[in-house]
Design a protein around this motif. Structure first.
Motif, PDB file in Angstrom:
ATOM      1  N   ALA A 111       0.823  -1.213   0.000  1.00  0.00           N
ATOM      2  CA  ALA A 111       0.000   0.000   0.000  1.00  0.00           C
ATOM      3  C   ALA A 111       0.853   1.257   0.000  1.00  0.00           C
ATOM      4  N   HIS A 112       2.153   1.110   0.355  1.00  0.00           N
ATOM      5  CA  HIS A 112       3.012   2.296   0.444  1.00  0.00           C
ATOM      6  C   HIS A 112       3.945   2.415  -0.756  1.00  0.00           C
ATOM      7  N   THR A 113       3.835   1.507  -1.700  1.00  0.00           N
ATOM      8  CA  THR A 113       4.699   1.536  -2.872  1.00  0.00           C
ATOM      9  C   THR A 113       4.045   2.328  -3.990  1.00  0.00           C
ATOM     10  N   VAL A 114       4.784   3.267  -4.571  1.00  0.00           N
ATOM     11  CA  VAL A 114       4.283   4.035  -5.702  1.00  0.00           C
ATOM     12  C   VAL A 114       4.613   3.277  -6.981  1.00  0.00           C
ATOM     13  N   ARG A 115       3.595   2.993  -7.782  1.00  0.00           N
ATOM     14  CA  ARG A 115       3.829   2.305  -9.051  1.00  0.00           C
ATOM     15  C   ARG A 115       4.495   3.260 -10.029  1.00  0.00           C
ATOM     16  N   LYS A 116       5.594   2.829 -10.591  1.00  0.00           N
ATOM     17  CA  LYS A 116       6.307   3.622 -11.587  1.00  0.00           C
ATOM     18  C   LYS A 116       5.831   3.167 -12.963  1.00  0.00           C
ATOM     19  N   VAL A 117       5.135   4.058 -13.667  1.00  0.00           N
ATOM     20  CA  VAL A 117       4.389   3.688 -14.865  1.00  0.00           C
ATOM     21  C   VAL A 117       5.042   4.263 -16.116  1.00  0.00           C
ATOM     22  N   GLY A 118       5.152   3.421 -17.139  1.00  0.00           N
ATOM     23  CA  GLY A 118       5.541   3.874 -18.462  1.00  0.00           C
ATOM     24  C   GLY A 118       4.376   3.688 -19.410  1.00  0.00           C
ATOM     25  N   VAL A 119       4.106   4.687 -20.238  1.00  0.00           N
ATOM     26  CA  VAL A 119       3.010   4.609 -21.205  1.00  0.00           C
ATOM     27  C   VAL A 119       3.598   4.399 -22.594  1.00  0.00           C
ATOM     28  N   VAL A 120       3.141   3.365 -23.275  1.00  0.00           N
ATOM     29  CA  VAL A 120       3.583   3.080 -24.639  1.00  0.00           C
ATOM     30  C   VAL A 120       2.495   3.528 -25.599  1.00  0.00           C
ATOM     31  N   GLY A 121       2.789   4.547 -26.371  1.00  0.00           N
ATOM     32  CA  GLY A 121       1.820   5.126 -27.295  1.00  0.00           C
ATOM     33  C   GLY A 121       1.305   6.446 -26.764  1.00  0.00           C
ATOM     34  N   TRP A 122       1.631   7.528 -27.471  1.00  0.00           N
ATOM     35  CA  TRP A 122       1.229   8.856 -27.018  1.00  0.00           C
ATOM     36  C   TRP A 122       0.187   9.422 -27.985  1.00  0.00           C
ATOM     37  N   GLY A 123      -0.878   8.625 -28.195  1.00  0.00           N
ATOM     38  CA  GLY A 123      -1.972   9.041 -29.057  1.00  0.00           C
ATOM     39  C   GLY A 123      -3.191   9.412 -28.243  1.00  0.00           C
ATOM     40  N   ALA A 124      -4.370   9.135 -28.809  1.00  0.00           N
ATOM     41  CA  ALA A 124      -5.615   9.554 -28.167  1.00  0.00           C
ATOM     42  C   ALA A 124      -5.782   8.947 -26.782  1.00  0.00           C
ATOM     43  N   ILE A 125      -5.359   7.695 -26.588  1.00  0.00           N
ATOM     44  CA  ILE A 125      -5.500   7.031 -25.294  1.00  0.00           C
ATOM     45  C   ILE A 125      -4.340   7.383 -24.372  1.00  0.00           C
ATOM     46  N   GLY A 126      -3.121   7.208 -24.863  1.00  0.00           N
ATOM     47  CA  GLY A 126      -1.954   7.420 -24.022  1.00  0.00           C
ATOM     48  C   GLY A 126      -1.798   8.838 -23.538  1.00  0.00           C
ATOM     49  N   ARG A 127      -2.139   9.803 -24.403  1.00  0.00           N
ATOM     50  CA  ARG A 127      -1.950  11.197 -24.009  1.00  0.00           C
ATOM     51  C   ARG A 127      -2.869  11.590 -22.856  1.00  0.00           C
TER      52      ARG A 127
ATOM     53  N   GLY B 247      -1.307  12.031 -19.288  1.00  0.00           N
ATOM     54  CA  GLY B 247      -1.428  13.385 -18.758  1.00  0.00           C
ATOM     55  C   GLY B 247      -2.038  13.399 -17.369  1.00  0.00           C
ATOM     56  N   ALA B 248      -3.044  12.558 -17.151  1.00  0.00           N
ATOM     57  CA  ALA B 248      -3.662  12.479 -15.823  1.00  0.00           C
ATOM     58  C   ALA B 248      -2.684  11.924 -14.797  1.00  0.00           C
ATOM     59  N   LEU B 249      -1.917  10.926 -15.205  1.00  0.00           N
ATOM     60  CA  LEU B 249      -0.893  10.380 -14.312  1.00  0.00           C
ATOM     61  C   LEU B 249       0.127  11.451 -13.929  1.00  0.00           C
ATOM     62  N   ALA B 250       0.598  12.167 -14.941  1.00  0.00           N
ATOM     63  CA  ALA B 250       1.607  13.194 -14.696  1.00  0.00           C
ATOM     64  C   ALA B 250       1.096  14.297 -13.781  1.00  0.00           C
ATOM     65  N   ALA B 251      -0.211  14.542 -13.825  1.00  0.00           N
ATOM     66  CA  ALA B 251      -0.817  15.586 -12.989  1.00  0.00           C
ATOM     67  C   ALA B 251      -1.150  15.086 -11.590  1.00  0.00           C
ATOM     68  N   GLY B 252      -0.785  13.841 -11.291  1.00  0.00           N
ATOM     69  CA  GLY B 252      -1.055  13.287  -9.975  1.00  0.00           C
ATOM     70  C   GLY B 252      -2.474  12.799  -9.793  1.00  0.00           C
ATOM     71  N   GLY B 253      -3.118  12.474 -10.894  1.00  0.00           N
ATOM     72  CA  GLY B 253      -4.523  12.081 -10.827  1.00  0.00           C
ATOM     73  C   GLY B 253      -4.773  10.693 -10.272  1.00  0.00           C
ATOM     74  N   ILE B 254      -3.740   9.867 -10.196  1.00  0.00           N
ATOM     75  CA  ILE B 254      -3.889   8.509  -9.658  1.00  0.00           C
ATOM     76  C   ILE B 254      -2.964   8.365  -8.450  1.00  0.00           C
ATOM     77  N   PRO B 255      -3.486   8.510  -7.237  1.00  0.00           N
ATOM     78  CA  PRO B 255      -2.645   8.313  -6.055  1.00  0.00           C
ATOM     79  C   PRO B 255      -2.017   6.932  -6.058  1.00  0.00           C
ATOM     80  N   GLY B 256      -0.725   6.898  -5.793  1.00  0.00           N
ATOM     81  CA  GLY B 256      -0.026   5.620  -5.776  1.00  0.00           C
ATOM     82  C   GLY B 256       0.596   5.243  -7.099  1.00  0.00           C
TER      83      GLY B 256
END
Length: 268
Positions: free
Chosen positions: A4-20, A24-33
């Protein structure tokens, strides 16, 4: 194992309609953890990208979760390597999993874990639950989209002409959830998601319809068996940047990410 205390380090593959949108929400802190640490794409992203653009190999070194938002080919080419590296994989292009051999290899790979998101359709959790009662007698999916979003290189001129000159709905293809996603790799991942929930690719009958009046992308799922009958219908606004997908899909990815980050406190 993620705690519960580990922050998931996420990579997004594809910077199109879905990935962007998801990235963007991830980068803005929209998903705690969860945090966006890198982006993989074969196109230059420019200075406005919210995280470094790296190679796939570099992403595996810095991430514990990869989000695939670039198409079925990425799952086929990289899925096993992602999992073998110990990195988890969240698949948006579920159509890739209609390839039985690929699906078996991904499930056998590890120590990373593979997940998929339901994307543009609901009711999958209920279909999974019903599956515990026994096989369904009938499962159908009808997907209706704008003709331009369904055009494919394999189509002959007669079919293309019928689609382009249509004044009403035109059935483009009928088949199973095993057949259809292969023919429409960017437009019918919903078929694969339904089949994964039901547990049988061949049991799901799919009809793809082109309709010039389809201002919204429509998916209708109907299922029945000894234990009940079920019907789900959704009508989504297409994404302006990529009308082949619905605006809701990146938010489905974000919902899955929130669950994987383990911070939502809910199971719905």
């Amino acid at each position: 194992m993620t705690t519960a205390h580990t922050v998931r380090k996420v990579g997004v593959v594809g910077w199109g309609a879905i990935g962007r949108v998801a990235g963007g929400a991830l980068a803005a802190g929209g998903i705690p953890g969860a945090e966006l640490v890198c982006i993989v794409d074969n196109r230059p992203l420019g200075e406005a990208a919210p995280a470094p653009q790296v190679s796939f190999e570099q992403a595996l070194d810095s991430c514990d979760l990869i989000v695939e938002a670039a198409g079925q080919g990425v799952v086929r080419e990289w899925g096993e390597r992602v999992l073998a590296s110990g990195t988890d994989l969240l698949v948006a292009s579920t159509g890739a999993l209609t390839d039985d051999e690929l699906a078996k290899r991904l499930l056998a790979a590890g120590p990373g874990r593979v997940y998929f998101t339901g994307g543009a359709v609901g009711g999958l959790d209920l279909l999974q639950s019903v599956r515990g009662l026994g096989p369904l007698d009938s499962v159908t999916l009808t997907t209706t989209k704008l003709p331009s979003t369904l055009e494919q290189p394999w189509m002959d001129e007669e079919l293309l002409d019928r689609m382009r000159s249509a004044t009403g709905p035109v059935v483009v293809m009928s088949g199973t959830a095993r057949d259809v996603p292969v023919k429409f790799p960017k437009s019918t991942n919903v078929a694969a998601s339904v089949a994964l929930a039901v547990g049988d690719l061949d049991a799901v009958r799919v009809q793809v319809v082109a309709d010039p009046g389809a201002l919204r992308t429509r998916h209708v799922i109907e299922a029945s068996g000894p234990h009940g009958a079920y019907r789900f219908e959704v009508a989504h606004v297409p994404d302006a940047a990529n009308p082949a997908t619905s605006k809701v899909v990146p938010h489905a990815v974000l919902r899955s990410l929130a669950a994987l980050a383990g911070r939502t406190g809910q199971i719905l």
